[in-house]
Design a protein around this motif. Structure first.
Motif, PDB file in Angstrom:
ATOM      1  N   ASN A  62       0.826  -1.207   0.000  1.00 29.82           N
ATOM      2  CA  ASN A  62       0.000   0.000   0.000  1.00 29.82           C
ATOM      3  C   ASN A  62       0.867   1.266   0.000  1.00 29.82           C
ATOM      4  O   ASN A  62       0.558   2.246  -0.683  1.00 29.82           O
ATOM      5  N   PHE A  63       1.947   1.220   0.764  1.00 30.59           N
ATOM      6  CA  PHE A  63       2.867   2.357   0.820  1.00 30.59           C
ATOM      7  C   PHE A  63       3.464   2.642  -0.552  1.00 30.59           C
ATOM      8  O   PHE A  63       3.521   3.792  -1.002  1.00 30.59           O
ATOM      9  N   VAL A  64       3.903   1.592  -1.227  1.00 27.65           N
ATOM     10  CA  VAL A  64       4.508   1.764  -2.556  1.00 27.65           C
ATOM     11  C   VAL A  64       3.498   2.317  -3.547  1.00 27.65           C
ATOM     12  O   VAL A  64       3.810   3.183  -4.368  1.00 27.65           O
ATOM     13  N   GLU A  65       2.260   1.851  -3.473  1.00 21.65           N
ATOM     14  CA  GLU A  65       1.237   2.358  -4.389  1.00 21.65           C
ATOM     15  C   GLU A  65       0.969   3.841  -4.146  1.00 21.65           C
ATOM     16  O   GLU A  65       0.757   4.608  -5.090  1.00 21.65           O
ATOM     17  N   VAL A  66       0.974   4.253  -2.885  1.00 20.57           N
ATOM     18  CA  VAL A  66       0.797   5.672  -2.570  1.00 20.57           C
ATOM     19  C   VAL A  66       1.968   6.483  -3.127  1.00 20.57           C
ATOM     20  O   VAL A  66       1.784   7.571  -3.694  1.00 20.57           O
ATOM     21  N   GLN A  67       3.185   5.956  -2.964  1.00 14.70           N
ATOM     22  CA  GLN A  67       4.362   6.646  -3.486  1.00 14.70           C
ATOM     23  C   GLN A  67       4.318   6.754  -5.009  1.00 14.70           C
ATOM     24  O   GLN A  67       4.631   7.798  -5.591  1.00 14.70           O
ATOM     25  N   ARG A  68       3.889   5.675  -5.651  1.00 12.64           N
ATOM     26  CA  ARG A  68       3.792   5.678  -7.114  1.00 12.64           C
ATOM     27  C   ARG A  68       2.751   6.696  -7.581  1.00 12.64           C
ATOM     28  O   ARG A  68       2.969   7.449  -8.530  1.00 12.64           O
ATOM     29  N   ALA A  69       1.608   6.703  -6.901  1.00  9.08           N
ATOM     30  CA  ALA A  69       0.539   7.643  -7.261  1.00  9.08           C
ATOM     31  C   ALA A  69       0.968   9.082  -7.027  1.00  9.08           C
ATOM     32  O   ALA A  69       0.493  10.003  -7.706  1.00  9.08           O
ATOM     33  N   GLY A 114       3.761  10.280  -7.759  1.00  8.84           N
ATOM     34  CA  GLY A 114       4.678  10.707  -8.811  1.00  8.84           C
ATOM     35  C   GLY A 114       6.126  10.340  -8.590  1.00  8.84           C
ATOM     36  O   GLY A 114       6.996  10.813  -9.335  1.00  8.84           O
ATOM     37  N   LEU A 115       6.441   9.501  -7.600  1.00  8.79           N
ATOM     38  CA  LEU A 115       7.822   9.099  -7.375  1.00  8.79           C
ATOM     39  C   LEU A 115       8.313   8.295  -8.574  1.00  8.79           C
ATOM     40  O   LEU A 115       7.615   7.412  -9.074  1.00  8.79           O
ATOM     41  N   SER A 116       9.510   8.592  -9.041  1.00  7.27           N
ATOM     42  CA  SER A 116      10.039   7.944 -10.240  1.00  7.27           C
ATOM     43  C   SER A 116      10.323   6.467  -9.992  1.00  7.27           C
ATOM     44  O   SER A 116      10.483   6.022  -8.852  1.00  7.27           O
ATOM     45  N   ALA A 117      10.409   5.708 -11.084  1.00  5.10           N
ATOM     46  CA  ALA A 117      10.700   4.277 -10.980  1.00  5.10           C
ATOM     47  C   ALA A 117      12.053   4.040 -10.323  1.00  5.10           C
ATOM     48  O   ALA A 117      12.219   3.117  -9.520  1.00  5.10           O
ATOM     49  N   THR A 118      13.037   4.873 -10.647  1.00  7.98           N
ATOM     50  CA  THR A 118      14.368   4.725 -10.063  1.00  7.98           C
ATOM     51  C   THR A 118      14.319   4.926  -8.554  1.00  7.98           C
ATOM     52  O   THR A 118      14.905   4.150  -7.791  1.00  7.98           O
ATOM     53  N   SER A 119      13.606   5.952  -8.113  1.00  4.90           N
ATOM     54  CA  SER A 119      13.496   6.214  -6.670  1.00  4.90           C
ATOM     55  C   SER A 119      12.706   5.120  -5.965  1.00  4.90           C
ATOM     56  O   SER A 119      13.031   4.738  -4.839  1.00  4.90           O
ATOM     57  N   LEU A 120      11.666   4.601  -6.624  1.00  5.87           N
ATOM     58  CA  LEU A 120      10.886   3.507  -6.034  1.00  5.87           C
ATOM     59  C   LEU A 120      11.739   2.255  -5.860  1.00  5.87           C
ATOM     60  O   LEU A 120      11.648   1.568  -4.833  1.00  5.87           O
ATOM     61  N   ARG A 121      12.572   1.949  -6.847  1.00  6.75           N
ATOM     62  CA  ARG A 121      13.437   0.764  -6.757  1.00  6.75           C
ATOM     63  C   ARG A 121      14.403   0.910  -5.589  1.00  6.75           C
ATOM     64  O   ARG A 121      14.621  -0.040  -4.832  1.00  6.75           O
ATOM     65  N   ARG A 122      14.994   2.097  -5.445  1.00  6.69           N
ATOM     66  CA  ARG A 122      15.900   2.312  -4.312  1.00  6.69           C
ATOM     67  C   ARG A 122      15.154   2.245  -2.995  1.00  6.69           C
ATOM     68  O   ARG A 122      15.642   1.719  -1.998  1.00  6.69           O
ATOM     69  N   ARG A 123      13.926   2.771  -2.967  1.00  5.49           N
ATOM     70  CA  ARG A 123      13.127   2.770  -1.747  1.00  5.49           C
ATOM     71  C   ARG A 123      12.817   1.326  -1.319  1.00  5.49           C
ATOM     72  O   ARG A 123      12.869   1.005  -0.120  1.00  5.49           O
ATOM     73  N   LEU A 124      12.520   0.473  -2.273  1.00  3.19           N
ATOM     74  CA  LEU A 124      12.272  -0.935  -1.948  1.00  3.19           C
ATOM     75  C   LEU A 124      13.527  -1.591  -1.379  1.00  3.19           C
ATOM     76  O   LEU A 124      13.451  -2.385  -0.432  1.00  3.19           O
ATOM     77  N   THR A 125      14.675  -1.283  -1.949  1.00  5.62           N
ATOM     78  CA  THR A 125      15.931  -1.838  -1.439  1.00  5.62           C
ATOM     79  C   THR A 125      16.166  -1.409   0.001  1.00  5.62           C
ATOM     80  O   THR A 125      16.563  -2.214   0.853  1.00  5.62           O
ATOM     81  N   ALA A 126      15.911  -0.132   0.291  1.00 11.63           N
ATOM     82  CA  ALA A 126      16.081   0.371   1.656  1.00 11.63           C
ATOM     83  C   ALA A 126      15.124  -0.324   2.616  1.00 11.63           C
ATOM     84  O   ALA A 126      15.506  -0.683   3.738  1.00 11.63           O
ATOM     85  N   LEU A 127      13.872  -0.519   2.196  1.00 16.79           N
ATOM     86  CA  LEU A 127      12.882  -1.139   3.082  1.00 16.79           C
ATOM     87  C   LEU A 127      13.182  -2.615   3.310  1.00 16.79           C
ATOM     88  O   LEU A 127      12.921  -3.136   4.400  1.00 16.79           O
ATOM     89  N   ARG A 128      13.716  -3.301   2.310  1.00 17.62           N
ATOM     90  CA  ARG A 128      14.142  -4.695   2.522  1.00 17.62           C
ATOM     91  C   ARG A 128      15.237  -4.750   3.572  1.00 17.62           C
ATOM     92  O   ARG A 128      15.228  -5.606   4.467  1.00 17.62           O
ATOM     93  N   SER A 129      16.217  -3.843   3.448  1.00 17.77           N
ATOM     94  CA  SER A 129      17.309  -3.810   4.423  1.00 17.77           C
ATOM     95  C   SER A 129      16.780  -3.486   5.819  1.00 17.77           C
ATOM     96  O   SER A 129      17.210  -4.087   6.815  1.00 17.77           O
ATOM     97  N   PHE A 130      15.848  -2.560   5.905  1.00 17.61           N
ATOM     98  CA  PHE A 130      15.241  -2.188   7.191  1.00 17.61           C
ATOM     99  C   PHE A 130      14.512  -3.379   7.808  1.00 17.61           C
ATOM    100  O   PHE A 130      14.652  -3.655   9.005  1.00 17.61           O
TER     101      PHE A 130
END
Length: 262
Positions: A55-62, A64-80
């Motif tokens: 749900n968080f990622v969908e909100v971020q995508r909606a 306007g967060l870029s695909a590159t930033s979303l990919r990095r954000r997912l990497t950070a959240l996996r590490s967290f």
């Protein structure tokens, strides 16, 4: 544990135990902070689940967060999430039953046409009073203009990142064989080579100028008060030089880096 406290402890862990650049740590901190804001700073870390992350990622995508930033954000959240499990703050991995994929952007990096690169270098040579792009070991008469020339020429010739250019130490240079030892992302070292005789001569003159001015820190580039140059200062210098050279586009060190590859 509240999620905001977990975020602070996670960042301290990154700073002390992971071999990451300060830029990456800042980015990861911002990514996890975005999740904290979404959940609410007082939310317990137990609320971190697969559904919540989706749900968080969908909100971020909606938003306007870029695909590159979303990919990095997912990497950070996996590490967290893995860190939360490692310290016992989470009992199960929220990623175990979830597959999130963000399509990679196909946008090509911006480059500067060769004619504009030459125009920029011509302008910088004139501003630094470097005639005909040929420099001997004489001291520069306009050292601060010459520093901008050196920074731009290194980015164009070697494709170094702006942080790598300002991070060059004098001991990293070996002008005899035209090599530079560079510390890049993750503190990994590599060797790049200067193939231009003119640039080698320019670097030699810059070192002579640096000694003449009594610069005593270890970094190659310095600002107007003699302190080490920062990435932000180098970016500002290149942007300003492009404008003063009359170029039609806004020039950045990142564009010069990609232009080196072409």
């Amino acid at each position: 544990m509240e999620v905001q406290e977990a975020q602070r402890r996670f960042v301290r862990w990154l700073e002390t135990t992971r071999n990451l650049s300060p830029h990456t740590i800042r980015a990861y901190s911002g990514d996890v902070a975005a999740l904290c804001n979404y959940m609410g700073p007082d939310a317990p870390v137990d609320d971190v689940s697969g559904d919540l992350i989706v749900n968080f990622v969908e909100v971020q995508r909606a938003g306007g967060l870029s695909a590159t930033s979303l990919r990095r954000r997912l990497t950070a959240l996996r590490s967290f999430s893995r860190w939360l499990i490692a310290i016992g703050a989470l009992n199960s991995d929220p990623w175990s039953q979830m597959s999130l994929q963000i399509r990679r952007s196909r946008k090509l990096p911006r480059t500067v046409p060769a004619v504009e690169v030459n125009r920029l270098l011509d302008y910088l040579c004139d501003a630094a009073a470097v005639p005909n792009r040929i420099v001997d070991k004489a001291v520069f008469t306009r050292p601060h203009q010459a520093i901008t020339l050196v920074a731009a020429a290194l980015a164009i010739s070697t494709g170094l990142r702006v942080s790598e250019v300002v991070g060059i130490r004098c001991l990293d240079l070996d002008l005899a064989d035209g090599s530079i030892r560079v510390t890049g992302k993750g503190s990994r070292e590599r060797i790049v080579f200067i193939t231009s005789t003119w640039l080698k001569q320019t670097m030699s003159a810059h070192l002579a100028t640096r000694a003449h001015l009594g610069i005593d820190h270890r970094y190659l580039l310095f600002n107007r008060v003699g302190a080490p140059m920062t990435p932000a200062a180098m970016r500002a210098r290149i942007v300003k030089a492009g404008q003063e050279a009359g170029l039609q586009r806004r020039i950045t060190p990142h564009m010069l880096r990609h232009s080196a590859a072409t």
